[in-house]
Design a protein around this motif. Sequence first.
Motif, PDB file in Angstrom:
ATOM      1  N   PRO A  38      32.715  27.851 -18.720  1.00  0.00           N
ATOM      2  CA  PRO A  38      32.874  28.110 -17.288  1.00  0.00           C
ATOM      3  C   PRO A  38      34.192  27.566 -16.737  1.00  0.00           C
ATOM      4  O   PRO A  38      34.676  26.526 -17.185  1.00  0.00           O
ATOM      5  N   ASN A  39      34.743  28.274 -15.808  1.00  0.00           N
ATOM      6  CA  ASN A  39      35.908  27.795 -15.057  1.00  0.00           C
ATOM      7  C   ASN A  39      35.742  28.306 -13.630  1.00  0.00           C
ATOM      8  O   ASN A  39      34.744  28.938 -13.307  1.00  0.00           O
ATOM      9  N   ASN A  40      36.719  28.024 -12.809  1.00  0.00           N
ATOM     10  CA  ASN A  40      36.599  28.405 -11.400  1.00  0.00           C
ATOM     11  C   ASN A  40      37.515  29.559 -11.035  1.00  0.00           C
ATOM     12  O   ASN A  40      37.826  29.751  -9.869  1.00  0.00           O
TER      13      ASN A  40
END
Length: 343
Positions: A38-40
Motif C-alpha cells: 500500500p501507498n498513498n
Amino acid sequence: MLSFEPLLGLLSLLLTLGVQGVATMRVSTYNLRYDSMPNNITVAQTLSALPDPLTPPTYYGAKGEQPWSTRRVKVYEHLNNAGVVLAGFQEALVRQVDDLATLFGDEWSWVGVGRDDGVAAGEFSPIFYKKSDIELISNDSFWLSNTPFEPSKYPNAGSFRICTATHLLLKTGPSGPVRFTYLNTHLDDQSDDERRLAASLMLVRARYEAYTTNGPVIITGDFNSPSTGTDSGAYQIITGQIPPEPVNATFAAKYAVPNGTLSDFTMLDLKAEVPREYVSGEYATYTGFGAPGDATDFTRIDFVYGGSNGKWTATGYHVGTSLTDDGVLASDHRPVFADITLH
Ligand SMILES: *[C@@H]1O[C@H](CO)[C@@H](O)[C@H](O)[C@H]1NC(C)=O
Ligand SMILES: *[C@@H]1O[C@H](CO)[C@@H](O)[C@H](O)[C@H]1NC(C)=O
Ligand SMILES: *[C@@H]1O[C@H](CO)[C@@H](O)[C@H](O)[C@H]1NC(C)=O
Ligand SMILES: *[C@@H]1O[C@H](CO)[C@@H](O)[C@H](O)[C@H]1NC(C)=O
C-alpha cells in the motif's frame, strides 16, 4: 405524443410472467491480487503521471509484483477496452474497490462487502456493472462456511470466504430486458474441504435461483483449484461430476426447492460450451508474478459457469493477458472474458 406508461406496464407484466427478451453481454472475472504494497498515491496522481503513449517502453524487464497504484490503471484499461459490462473481481481490498469505482466512473456501479466483517474489512468479491446495460434488482452475500449467514471462516481455512449474489437485469436487447442471477466468489487457497463445501453451498443457491426465477444463472470465481487432479473437488462438485457435501441446515432449508425439482441441476463450464473457434487467448488464468516465460505457477483456476437449466448461450470465451510490454503484470491472474446471450 405517445405515452411510455403503457409500455412500461406491459414490460413489468412480461417480467412478472417470466417472459424474457434476448440480450448479449460480455462478463469478466479477474483476481486483482490484494494491495500488498500500500501507498498513498491517488488515482488522479497515477493518471496524471501516465507515460507518453508515443514513447516505446523498455521491453519486458522482469519487474515482479508492482504496487496496486501501478497496476490499477492497467486493470481498468484491459476491461474497459474489452467492452465488459459486468465484472466480478476477487481479492479487492476496500481501497481497490474505491479505486476501481473512481476509474470506471459514474457510468458504473458496484455491490459487495468486505468478507471479514460484512462491511468493509478484508477482501471483497465485488460485482461491478455498467448502468447503461445492467440494472441491479437485489443483492446479498453469504459466507462459504458452516455458518453462511454471518461473517465466518471454515475450520482450518486460510481466510473468511464470501459469495456475492445478485439479481440483475440485462437491459440492452432487441426484444427487451432479461432478468438473471449472477454470483461471484473466491474459494479458499488452503483448505480443499472449504472449497468443496463452498461449491456445495453455491450449487444449492444456484439451483434455488434457477427454480424461483426460471431464468439464467451465471457464476464466476477464482476456485483456487483446477478442473482436474487431486485438488479439483470444488470444480467436480459444481459441475456435477461428484455429489455435493451436506451444507448448513438453515441454508439448505432457506434455499430448498420442491423435492424432485431440478435434482440434476449443475453448473456448466462455459469454456466447454463455446464453439471451439470462439475460445481464444491463454490457457492458464493464474501465472504468479514471475518473469515472462517462467511458467512454473501457471494453472487454470478462474472460471465462468452457466446453470444447466439453460436460458443462455455462450458465444465467446477469452483469457486475456495481464502482461504489457513494459514488463508490468497488472495482476498475478489473468482476466477471463465470456460473451453470453441471455434469453
Ligand atoms: C499514508 O498516509 C497516512 C496518513 O498521512 C500515513 O499515516 C501513512 O504512513 C502513509 N502510508 C504510506 C505507505 O506512505
Ligand atoms: C445491496 O446490498 C447492500 C449491502 O447489503 C445493501 O445496502 C443495498 O441496499 C443492496 N441493494 C439492493 C438494490 O439490493
Ligand atoms: C447454520 O447457519 C446459521 C446462520 O449462519 C447458524 O446460526 C447455525 O448455527 C448454523 N447451523 C449449524 C448446525 O451450524
Ligand atoms: C424427497 O424424495 C426422496 C426420494 O423420493 C425421499 O427419500 C425424501 O424423503 C423426500 N424428502 C422430502 C423432504 O419429502
